[in-house]
Design an enzyme around this catalytic site. Structure first.
Site, PDB file in Angstrom:
ATOM      1  N   THR A 169       0.827  -1.214   0.000  1.00 28.47           N
ATOM      2  CA  THR A 169       0.000   0.000   0.000  1.00 28.47           C
ATOM      3  C   THR A 169       0.859   1.262   0.000  1.00 28.47           C
ATOM      4  O   THR A 169       1.709   1.442   0.883  1.00 28.47           O
ATOM      5  CB  THR A 169      -0.886   0.007   1.268  1.00 28.47           C
ATOM      6  OG1 THR A 169      -1.612  -1.209   1.323  1.00 28.47           O
ATOM      7  CG2 THR A 169      -1.837   1.183   1.262  1.00 28.47           C
ATOM      8  N   GLU A 170       0.638   2.115  -0.987  1.00 19.62           N
ATOM      9  CA  GLU A 170       1.347   3.401  -1.097  1.00 19.62           C
ATOM     10  C   GLU A 170       2.866   3.236  -1.053  1.00 19.62           C
ATOM     11  O   GLU A 170       3.582   4.119  -0.581  1.00 19.62           O
ATOM     12  CB  GLU A 170       0.890   4.370   0.008  1.00 19.62           C
ATOM     13  CG  GLU A 170      -0.612   4.564   0.086  1.00 19.62           C
ATOM     14  CD  GLU A 170      -1.184   5.381  -1.076  1.00 19.62           C
ATOM     15  OE1 GLU A 170      -0.399   5.980  -1.818  1.00 19.62           O
ATOM     16  OE2 GLU A 170      -2.421   5.382  -1.228  1.00 19.62           O
ATOM     17  N   ALA A 171       3.329   2.052  -1.498  1.00 18.26           N
ATOM     18  CA  ALA A 171       4.770   1.741  -1.541  1.00 18.26           C
ATOM     19  C   ALA A 171       5.421   1.784  -0.156  1.00 18.26           C
ATOM     20  O   ALA A 171       6.619   2.045  -0.035  1.00 18.26           O
ATOM     21  CB  ALA A 171       5.501   2.647  -2.529  1.00 18.26           C
TER      22      ALA A 171
END
Lengths: 394, 376
Positions: free
Chosen positions: A150-152
């Site tokens: 998630t979101e890197a």
């Protein structure tokens, strides 16, 4: 040869209904559903018309025109796929069509686009990754080899876990916090795990994702040939262009010229010698890591801070996050399937994102993505729902 | 720069935001080397200045206040006459001062009460006229039965002024829409605040303001009634005085919450600071609120604030909660949330105080000087 690796994040959260303190405990009223079906459907259908359908069509044309040499990767969240199946199956069909060309790769992530990788133990994270894996297998009959959280969001612990789960590559932000002046245009290896790390070239990615329609930006207007030339000047094995898929047609509307840009990008890239396109799986097969990275603290691709303060930056976010974890402790293993699904939909990181009080430039970006008037509204609503949910499981 | 400013109230006496504004503005202008002559009615409170550049000149006596209505019992028929009388006295006083000490660069009036004097000075001596609008007749009447007599004075003043300062875009729009003034003539300068120290917080939800139709205290009581069903230990304070006080007391008795609501009447400056400091929530449910300095005062004391969506200050301020003044369910939802959820209270309190730092009188003085320079 320098390879261009484009990956698009495709996600929609299940936004929440207005839920006041007076609704807490009122379980007989069917109107007190947590999720705003009407708003969610409207937004999904709008974005599908402006972005998903036209961009998928364009990509399909471009892949065919260039005999499969133009290659891209996608990460589709579980909630996004649920939206498709519920409201517009043709959107999912067009992703399947793209995948069938063989020039498109699929990336693994948590089914619910959650922050479960940051929980004290990683069981919930592992479950959500497995759910995503099953979903991709069901829809595309494929097992992803590269993971993006998630979101890197990335740290050593997450890298180790993902490597142990058998993935060959993991995606994160090419921030200087872990690079220390090294180039993001190579693969790296975590200090503690056997997996290849792909790092987002945030300058070139944000030139398209954030700055494309910014008239005061010196690079404006960004054309495909200019951009291809910039990339041809890059040193390294790999230029990772990672961005939200909604960049095309939604963050930048059609009249900004974003589709024209995308349309000409492959042919302009092929005019440059020594440039080609790869998927994320091909990138980790073709190249070898040139060094180690150490991430004792979590980084991400979000905001100027490039850390997790976007979701866990203030007291309100911490308390919601703690409530979510607390609920999980009671719920996991209880076997309440419908409650488990609801809890997981509430874990989607967007609900915490809406409670962010970050100011300045980031604040403007946050407001753009939020359907609440301000972060406090977001918190009150989310917290009221969490309180109600706690009563349900007790 | 030599400024004749015509006011109506000045600390230690104050009835509303006008006094706070004139105090903050005149002192900051004086610090910026403008010579300010502040004309105001003679009162028993004896305001004074400790600044070389700021002179306070008391003129005659007046029995009326800026928020009086012509139907107030004490003054009845003499109301209009009293206004004209005071304005004539001020104009005469300024004209004498011009004859003795030379012209002013600008004459600056606040709201309807002193507009006549400003117009007279402008017509007599050719001095440019600047007008600050803190509220209009539409605001004060809660948009219900605005009085044409006030509107006519306001309109004449706005038309004859060389430049108008509005305390918010909300007010600027009223001036354009209801008074037909060109938007090019109007500058928006948001108010500022002198921060108030935080006290020992108690479970008090505060309303503070004039008890008039404009300020919406009845909505506060309706919300209180709903809150008490869920949080019965909460105390509600209604601070201030006004023509609606008897009605509000009856309302709280009818709802059966009179043991949880305290009507303080008019508070002294120190009492006001104290109550801001110890309250947990401040509610400003105004029907019409051109700016709302009290909200900034509460926030500066670390008290999270729930304000009407249209309140002027909230155009320029992020860290507060907003409601429609009539939506007492949502008002109660937010009051209860603030009482129950400490992280919400803490975050609003600390982020709010940080944001308050931008709202200085120094900035208001700078922007006001820009306006002066534009008309000279």
């Amino acid at each position: 040869m320098t390879s261009i690796c484009m990956y698009f994040e495709v996600h929609q959260p299940m936004r929440l209904n207005h839920f006041s303190v007076f609704n807490i405990g009122d379980h007989n009223d069917p109107k007190t559903s947590y999720f705003d079906e009407k708003l969610n459907r409207e937004i999904f259908e709008k974005v599908a018309r402006k972005c998903y359908l036209p961009t998928n069509n364009l990509l399909l044309e471009l892949i065919r025109k260039h005999d499969g040499e133009f290659r891209v990767s996608f990460s589709l969240t579980g909630t996004f796929v649920e939206y498709c199946e519920r409201y517009m199956p043709e959107v999912l069909d067009s992703f399947k069509e793209l995948f069938k060309t063989g020039s498109v790769d699929m990336i693994e992530e948590t089914y619910y686009h959650s922050l479960s990788a940051l929980y004290d133990d990683m069981d919930e994270f592992e479950d959500q990754v497995k759910m995503h894996n099953q979903m991709i297998r069901r829809v595309f009959n494929y097992r992803p080899r590269v993971f993006r959280n998630t979101e890197a969001i990335f740290d050593n612990r997450i890298a180790k876990k993902v490597a142990d789960m058998g993935y060959k590559g993991i995606i994160t932000e090419g921030t200087d916090k872990i690079l220390n002046r090294r180039s993001p245009n190579y693969l790296y290896r975590p200090v503690n795990a056997d997996i290849k790390v792909l790092l987002r070239n945030y300058t070139l990615s944000d030139d398209v994702g954030f700055r494309f329609s910014a008239k005061q930006w010196p690079g404006y207007p960004l054309t495909a040939d200019k951009y291809a030339q910039w990339m041809s000047h890059c040193e390294g094995d790999l230029v990772n262009l990672f961005m939200d898929y909604e960049t095309f047609g939604e963050h930048h509307w059609e009249d900004t010229g974003i589709f024209t840009f995308l349309e000409h990008l492959p042919s302009e890239v092929f005019k440059q010698n020594y440039l080609d396109f790869v998927t994320v799986s091909e990138a980790v097969e073709r190249y070898v890591p040139v060094g180690e990275i150490d991430a004792p603290w979590a980084i991400s691709w979000a905001d100027e801070d490039r850390d997790v303060s976007t979701w866990l930056g203030n007291d309100m976010q911490h308390s919601c996050f703690n409530e979510l974890k607390e609920i999980g402790r009671k719920l996991r293993g209880d076997g309440h399937k419908d409650l488990l699904h609801t809890w997981r939909l509430l874990q989607t990181s967007d609900h915490l994102y809406y409670c962010s009080t970050k100011g300045m430039e980031d604040g403007a970006v946050h407001a753009y993505f939020s359907h609440y008037d301000d972060p406090y509204e977001g918190f009150i609503n989310f917290m009221n729902i969490l309180q109600d949910f706690k009563q349900k499981i007790n | 720069m030599k400024v004749a400013m015509i006011g109506w109230e000045y600390p230690p006496f104050k009835a509303g935001g006008l006094a706070t504004h004139c105090y903050g503005l005149t002192r900051s202008l004086a610090d910026k080397n403008a010579k300010v002559f502040f004309f105001m009615p003679k009162t028993k409170h004896k305001p004074s200045s400790d600044k070389k550049n700021l002179k306070i000149i008391e003129v005659g006596e007046s029995e009326i206040f800026p928020y009086d209505r012509p139907d107030s019992k004490e003054i009845e028929g003499q109301f209009f006459e009293a206004v004209y009388k005071y304005n004539a006295l001020v104009a005469a006083k300024i004209n004498i001062s011009v004859k003795n000490d030379g012209k002013f660069d600008v004459v600056h009036c606040h709201d309807w009460l002193t507009m006549k004097a400003g117009i007279a000075v402008k017509e007599e001596t050719g001095t440019p006229l600047v007008l600050t609008i803190h509220s209009t007749e539409y605001d004060r009447s809660g948009w219900l039965y605005p009085n044409q007599w006030f509107i006519d004075i306001e309109k004449e003043g706005m038309e004859k002024a060389d430049k108008i300062i509005a305390v918010s875009n909300f007010t600027k729009n009223v001036i354009v829409d209801k008074y037909g003034i060109s938007p090019d003539k109007i500058s928006v300068v948001h108010n500022a605040v002198h921060p108030i120290p935080e006290g020992q917080k108690q479970e008090i939800v505060l309303f503070l303001g004039r008890l008039t139709i404009q300020k919406g205290a009845e909505f506060f009581l309706q919300a209180a009634n709903k809150v008490l069903d869920y949080e019965p230990n909460t105390r509600f304070v209604v601070a201030g005085d006004g023509d609606m006080l008897p009605r509000l007391i009856h309302q709280s008795i009818d709802m059966g919450i009179s043991d949880r609501v305290i009507f303080t009447g008019r508070l002294t400056e120190d009492e006001v600071k104290h109550i801001y400091g110890i309250s947990s929530v401040y509610v400003m449910p105004s029907v019409s609120e051109p700016f709302g300095i009290t909200a900034l005062e509460a926030i500066s004391a670390g008290t999270p604030t729930i304000a009407s969506k249209t309140a002027g200050f909230s155009e320029a301020f992020k860290n507060c909660l907003r409601v429609d003044f009539w939506d007492t369910d949502e008002m109660a939802n937010k009051i209860i949330s603030l009482l129950r959820y400490d992280p919400l209270h803490r975050t609003l309190s600390s982020e709010g105080r940080k944001e308050i730092d931008i709202f200085t009188w120094d900035r208001v003085a700078d922007k006001t000087l820009d306006v002066y320079n534009g008309v000279m």
